[in-house]
Enzyme design. Structure first.
Site, PDB file in Angstrom:
ATOM      1  N   SER A  97       0.879  -1.190   0.177  1.00 41.31           N
ATOM      2  CA  SER A  97       0.043   0.136   0.198  1.00 41.31           C
ATOM      3  C   SER A  97       0.307   1.009   0.224  1.00 41.31           C
ATOM      4  CB  SER A  97      -0.855   0.239   1.654  1.00 41.31           C
ATOM      5  OG  SER A  97      -1.919   1.443   1.036  1.00 41.31           O
ATOM      6  N   HIS A 111      -2.166   7.170  -4.662  1.00 41.21           N
ATOM      7  CA  HIS A 111      -2.633   6.076  -4.018  1.00 41.21           C
ATOM      8  C   HIS A 111      -2.382   4.632  -4.668  1.00 41.21           C
ATOM      9  CE1 HIS A 111      -5.536   3.399  -2.171  1.00 41.21           C
ATOM     10  NE2 HIS A 111      -4.640   3.510  -1.236  1.00 41.21           N
ATOM     11  N   VAL A 114      -2.121  -2.956  -3.278  1.00 43.27           N
ATOM     12  CA  VAL A 114      -2.437  -4.478  -3.876  1.00 43.27           C
ATOM     13  C   VAL A 114      -2.666  -5.180  -2.897  1.00 43.27           C
ATOM     14  CG1 VAL A 114      -2.017  -4.156  -6.631  1.00 43.27           C
ATOM     15  CG2 VAL A 114      -0.339  -4.321  -4.998  1.00 43.27           C
ATOM     16  N   ARG A 115      -3.310  -6.469  -2.600  1.00 43.12           N
ATOM     17  CA  ARG A 115      -3.825  -7.098  -1.592  1.00 43.12           C
ATOM     18  C   ARG A 115      -4.075  -8.714  -1.795  1.00 43.12           C
ATOM     19  NH1 ARG A 115      -7.290  -3.118  -1.430  1.00 43.12           N
ATOM     20  NH2 ARG A 115      -9.314  -3.670  -1.381  1.00 43.12           N
ATOM     21  N   HIS A 150      -6.026   7.876 -16.558  1.00 44.25           N
ATOM     22  CA  HIS A 150      -6.887   6.594 -17.168  1.00 44.25           C
ATOM     23  C   HIS A 150      -6.621   6.215 -18.171  1.00 44.25           C
ATOM     24  CE1 HIS A 150     -10.193   6.966 -14.664  1.00 44.25           C
ATOM     25  NE2 HIS A 150      -9.969   8.746 -13.987  1.00 44.25           N
ATOM     26  N   HIS A 180     -20.708  12.596   3.876  1.00 50.65           N
ATOM     27  CA  HIS A 180     -20.796  13.265   3.836  1.00 50.65           C
ATOM     28  C   HIS A 180     -20.793  14.334   3.686  1.00 50.65           C
ATOM     29  CE1 HIS A 180     -16.126  12.523   4.892  1.00 50.65           C
ATOM     30  NE2 HIS A 180     -16.061  14.320   4.940  1.00 50.65           N
ATOM     31  N   GLY A 263      -5.652  -5.212  15.223  1.00 58.57           N
ATOM     32  CA  GLY A 263      -4.930  -4.748  15.829  1.00 58.57           C
ATOM     33  C   GLY A 263      -2.919  -4.985  15.054  1.00 58.57           C
ATOM     34  N   GLY A 264      -3.066  -3.962  13.499  1.00 62.00           N
ATOM     35  CA  GLY A 264      -2.027  -3.905  13.183  1.00 62.00           C
ATOM     36  C   GLY A 264      -1.032  -2.682  13.738  1.00 62.00           C
ATOM     37  N   ARG A 265      -0.075  -2.546  12.669  1.00 60.35           N
ATOM     38  CA  ARG A 265       0.981  -1.962  13.589  1.00 60.35           C
ATOM     39  C   ARG A 265       0.208  -0.372  12.834  1.00 60.35           C
ATOM     40  NH1 ARG A 265       6.404   0.093  11.491  1.00 60.35           N
ATOM     41  NH2 ARG A 265       8.193  -0.338  12.827  1.00 60.35           N
TER      42      ARG A 265
END
Length: 305
Positions: A97, A111, A114-115, A150, A180, A263-265
């Site tokens: 990321s 930004h 890829v995961r 694009h 919002h 609970g990540g860093r």
């Protein structure tokens, strides 16, 4: 024979290294701080990662490019909101990321992510999927930049079918939207999730294509805009618009929510936030200005190619 996770990990580590090298070369001054970390097994979340952060460069105010490979006892709510049948499964998640905040207001923030996820339960088939994409957040709109961005996004998708780019472009427009404020974060790009159609090889190839097209999409824009003259007005507007970036990441972004809920860093998760930002009560740009044109001509969803 290597597992799916081994193949994805090898690609992601190489991608992180390639992007860091390209950003350092484009900046010409600063280099990335290397912060490698490990979480031992036994806790709620274990695994390892490589955090890379560049600050106070000639071109980039801050750039964070993170790799992480984590394991957990059960998927957090952000990962099962759309897949409730996976609640309670142990999981493995790998990803790269990145967020790049330039100094010059005429260079957009960018930004990419890829995961790969795999969720397992005893006596059941593993469930796996890919996700990711990239998007662009300009402060001062430029038609040529938007078209190039694009066009490159479309090129990443073309080998996988004519319908892929329009579908993931629309998903990106819908996802990176601040409900919002009834306002898009930027001019979009690609967003996909829950991808496993066609099997592992096809899905993995698509994720790689998205990852590989980020630098060709972004760096030509950086090179064109990095020497543009600007003053306090442009800088002030850049800092104000960065507030929208912060709002989205802390309220809506799945990756941020997943990291915090699991609970990540924290330092690695929040490196996406810009180092300087402003908010103003009830402010809007004067009609007819370049700042107003961003809202009128660039943020509303449109076909760029």
């Amino acid at each position: 024979m290597s597992t799916m996770q081994d193949q994805v990990r090898a690609y992601l580590l190489d991608l992180q290294q390639r992007i860091c090298a390209a950003i350092e070369q484009a900046d010409g001054l600063a280099t990335f701080l290397h912060d490698d970390w490990t979480r031992p097994e036994g806790g709620h979340l274990s695994g390892d990662g490589k955090t890379r952060v560049l600050t106070d460069g000639a071109v980039f105010e801050q750039a964070g490019i993170n790799f992480s490979h984590v394991y957990g006892a059960s998927l957090p709510p952000s990962a099962t909101a759309h897949r409730p049948e996976l609640a309670g499964r142990r999981f493995e998640a790998l990803g790269v990321s990145l967020v790049i905040h330039p100094k010059n207001p005429y260079i957009p923030t960018s930004h990419a992510n890829v995961r790969f996820f795999i969720a397992e339960a005893d006596g059941q088939e593993p469930v796996w999927w890919f996700g990711g994409g990239f998007d662009l957040t300009p402060y001062y709109g430029n038609v040529d930049d938007c078209i190039h961005w694009h066009q490159t996004a479309r090129a990443a998708c073309e080998p996988f079918g004519a319908d892929v780019y329009p579908r993931y472009k629309q998903w990106c427009d819908e996802y990176f939207f601040l409900k919002h404020r009834n306002e898009a974060r930027g001019i979009g790009g690609l967003f996909f999730d829950d991808l496993n159609a066609g099997g592992f090889e096809s899905s993995f190839a698509f994720m790689q294509s998205v990852g590989d097209h980020f630098i060709p999409a972004y760096l030509p824009i950086v090179e064109r805009r990095k020497n543009s003259a600007y003053g306090e007005r442009e800088r002030d507007f850049q800092l104000y618009r960065r507030g929208r970036y912060v709002e989205f990441n802390l309220v809506y972004d799945r990756g941020t929510l997943f990291g915090l809920q699991s609970g990540g860093r924290t330092e690695s998760i929040l490196m996406s936030l810009p180092p300087l930002v402003k908010w103003r009560y009830g402010w809007s740009p004067e009609p007819g200005t370049e700042e107003a044109r961003l809202y009128e001509d660039y943020l509303p969803s449109r076909a760029w190619v």
